[in-house]
Design an enzyme around this catalytic site. Structure first.
Site, mmCIF file in Angstrom:
data_model
loop_
_atom_site.group_PDB
_atom_site.id
_atom_site.type_symbol
_atom_site.label_atom_id
_atom_site.label_comp_id
_atom_site.label_asym_id
_atom_site.label_seq_id
_atom_site.Cartn_x
_atom_site.Cartn_y
_atom_site.Cartn_z
ATOM 1 N N TYR A 129 37.542 37.735 56.542
ATOM 2 C CA TYR A 129 37.764 39.198 57.012
ATOM 3 C C TYR A 129 39.236 39.319 56.475
ATOM 4 O O TYR A 129 39.493 40.420 55.953
ATOM 5 C CB TYR A 129 38.063 38.906 58.700
ATOM 6 C CG TYR A 129 38.865 39.956 59.152
ATOM 7 C CD1 TYR A 129 38.381 41.366 59.546
ATOM 8 C CD2 TYR A 129 40.187 39.800 59.662
ATOM 9 C CE1 TYR A 129 39.109 42.246 59.984
ATOM 10 C CE2 TYR A 129 40.991 41.010 60.171
ATOM 11 C CZ TYR A 129 40.583 42.182 60.433
ATOM 12 O OH TYR A 129 41.291 43.071 60.773
ATOM 13 N N SER A 138 45.708 44.193 58.245
ATOM 14 C CA SER A 138 45.952 43.199 59.171
ATOM 15 C C SER A 138 47.136 42.203 58.852
ATOM 16 O O SER A 138 47.215 41.827 57.604
ATOM 17 C CB SER A 138 44.294 42.391 59.302
ATOM 18 O OG SER A 138 44.851 41.347 60.226
HETATM 19 P P1 NAP Z 1 37.286 49.222 67.151
HETATM 20 O O1 NAP Z 1 37.847 49.307 68.498
HETATM 21 O O2 NAP Z 1 36.118 48.221 67.151
HETATM 22 O O3 NAP Z 1 36.848 50.498 66.621
HETATM 23 C C1 NAP Z 1 36.323 50.808 65.063
HETATM 24 C C2 NAP Z 1 36.242 52.136 65.130
HETATM 25 O O4 NAP Z 1 35.718 52.151 63.430
HETATM 26 C C3 NAP Z 1 35.204 52.822 65.852
HETATM 27 O O5 NAP Z 1 35.873 54.299 65.804
HETATM 28 C C4 NAP Z 1 33.995 52.637 64.877
HETATM 29 O O6 NAP Z 1 33.114 53.727 65.212
HETATM 30 C C5 NAP Z 1 34.492 52.615 63.427
HETATM 31 N N1 NAP Z 1 33.578 51.842 62.635
HETATM 32 C C6 NAP Z 1 33.387 50.559 62.790
HETATM 33 N N2 NAP Z 1 32.348 50.198 61.855
HETATM 34 C C7 NAP Z 1 31.984 51.088 61.216
HETATM 35 C C8 NAP Z 1 31.216 51.531 60.091
HETATM 36 N N3 NAP Z 1 30.324 50.755 59.703
HETATM 37 N N4 NAP Z 1 30.907 53.164 59.549
HETATM 38 C C9 NAP Z 1 31.398 53.840 60.435
HETATM 39 N N5 NAP Z 1 32.459 53.716 61.300
HETATM 40 C C10 NAP Z 1 32.831 52.126 61.908
HETATM 41 O O7 NAP Z 1 38.347 48.572 66.119
HETATM 42 P P2 NAP Z 1 40.217 48.377 66.195
HETATM 43 O O8 NAP Z 1 40.427 47.006 67.038
HETATM 44 O O9 NAP Z 1 40.492 49.883 66.654
HETATM 45 O O10 NAP Z 1 40.242 48.215 64.546
HETATM 46 C C11 NAP Z 1 40.768 49.369 63.714
HETATM 47 C C12 NAP Z 1 41.279 48.656 62.516
HETATM 48 O O11 NAP Z 1 42.479 47.930 62.823
HETATM 49 C C13 NAP Z 1 40.160 47.934 61.653
HETATM 50 O O12 NAP Z 1 40.200 48.227 60.261
HETATM 51 C C14 NAP Z 1 40.532 46.171 62.058
HETATM 52 O O13 NAP Z 1 40.292 45.641 60.816
HETATM 53 C C15 NAP Z 1 42.255 46.662 62.113
HETATM 54 N N6 NAP Z 1 42.797 45.747 62.954
HETATM 55 C C16 NAP Z 1 42.428 45.356 64.190
HETATM 56 C C17 NAP Z 1 43.042 44.324 64.933
HETATM 57 C C18 NAP Z 1 42.953 44.361 66.419
HETATM 58 O O14 NAP Z 1 43.337 43.205 66.993
HETATM 59 N N7 NAP Z 1 42.383 45.201 66.931
HETATM 60 C C19 NAP Z 1 44.344 43.870 64.283
HETATM 61 C C20 NAP Z 1 44.364 44.059 63.074
HETATM 62 C C21 NAP Z 1 43.764 44.839 62.130
HETATM 63 P P3 NAP Z 1 31.594 53.641 66.355
HETATM 64 O O15 NAP Z 1 32.176 53.111 67.706
HETATM 65 O O16 NAP Z 1 31.237 54.774 66.112
HETATM 66 O O17 NAP Z 1 30.849 52.716 65.138
#
Ligand code: NAP
Length: 252
Positions: free
Chosen positions: A157, A143
């Site tokens: 985080y 991130s």
């Molecule tokens: P998201 O839309 O909430 O999707 C999260 C994904 O991870 C889903 O496929 C979910 O599966 C899985 N997941 C979450 N917790 C889990 C657990 N405990 N066990 C197994 N699977 C789990 O999140 P996102 O925004 O795409 O984020 C993806 C990555 O990018 C993360 O590492 C996040 O920290 C990073 N990131 C995101 C942003 C942002 O602005 N969105 C910015 C910087 C970094 P289920 O739905 O089946 O639970």
């Protein structure tokens, strides 16, 4: 171009958000994709269907991360569903956020954040590395917050992603002799479910998020997936141990 033809990829959290974007892109590039999910099997099946509809190959794989024995159980399933055929690209993307700031966060939530965002990628990689072929790829989704205090209230985080960055750097030296590259890709604010509640709450919130980027818009999963695809490709062979900014210039 199907540049990843013959390769197999595992994307943790590949069912939704950024992970889905990565899974779909790697699938379009020709890789067979293991689409991992935690609880939402329907979303994973939908992602698999989208990859297949575009002419690719994929299968879904469910395992809660951040619980004891998670990595071993994940790989047991992977071996069974993939035919124990090994792996070329591992993307540690699954992660959780928190609304709790420095003053509010309690020990249980702190521990859960670290368990899912830092411990799980460590052990998924440690137990998976015997399956990873020489010349393979590891990409960890970090991130922008691990290198800039843009949202200081999200300190815990950000700390989990700082741990992931250190893991990335050191692992590149551990796996380098096998020709395996290890990099972190760091998104800024991306329009996914994890942000939906506040980001889509008002036009002001959306505009404020867009203004953080030098490019003046909110990021999409595809913006991040295309960077991951480069690192996963043959073109990315000489890049390792790096933290690649995919924040749209939010730190510029
Ligand atoms: P998201 O839309 O909430 O999707 C999260 C994904 O991870 C889903 O496929 C979910 O599966 C899985 N997941 C979450 N917790 C889990 C657990 N405990 N066990 C197994 N699977 C789990 O999140 P996102 O925004 O795409 O984020 C993806 C990555 O990018 C993360 O590492 C996040 O920290 C990073 N990131 C995101 C942003 C942002 O602005 N969105 C910015 C910087 C970094 P289920 O739905 O089946 O639970």
């Amino acid at each position: 171009m199907r540049t990843l033809k013959g390769k197999t990829a595992l994307v943790t959290g590949g069912s939704r958000g950024i992970g889905r974007g990565i899974a779909e892109r790697l699938g379009r590039d020709g890789a067979r994709v293991a689409v991992h999910y935690g609880r939402n099997e329907a979303a994973a099946k939908d992602t698999v269907a989208t990859i297949e509809a575009a002419g690719g190959s994929a299968f879904a794989l469910g395992q809660e991360l951040g619980v004891e024995g998670d990595a071993a159980a994940l790989w047991e399933q992977f071996d069974r569903l993939s035919g124990a055929d090994g792996l070329d690209i591992l993307v540690n993307n699954a992660g959780i956020g928190t609304a709790a700031g420095f003053a509010e966060i309690g020990e249980a939530e702190y521990d859960r954040l670290f368990a899912v965002n830092a411990k799980a990628p460590f052990f998924v990689t440690q137990l998976g590395v015997e399956r990873l072929r020489d010349g393979g790829r590891v990409v960890n989704v970090s991130s922008g917050l691990s290198k800039a205090a843009m949202m200081p209230e999200l300190i815990a985080y950000a700390m989990t992603k700082g741990a992931l960055d250190v893991f990335t750097r050191n692992l590149s030296k551990v796996l380098g002799p096998r020709g395996i590259t290890v990099n972190a890709v760091a998104p800024g604010i991306i329009d996914t479910d994890v942000n939906a509640q506040w980001l889509r709450a008002s036009e002001e919130a959306w505009a404020g998020a867009a203004a953080l980027s030098a490019l003046g818009r909110v990021g999409t999963p595809e913006d991040v997936a295309d960077v991951v695809a480069f690192l996963a490709s043959e073109d990315g062979r000489w890049v390792t141990g790096q933290w690649v900014d995919a924040t749209g210039g939010s730190r510029a």
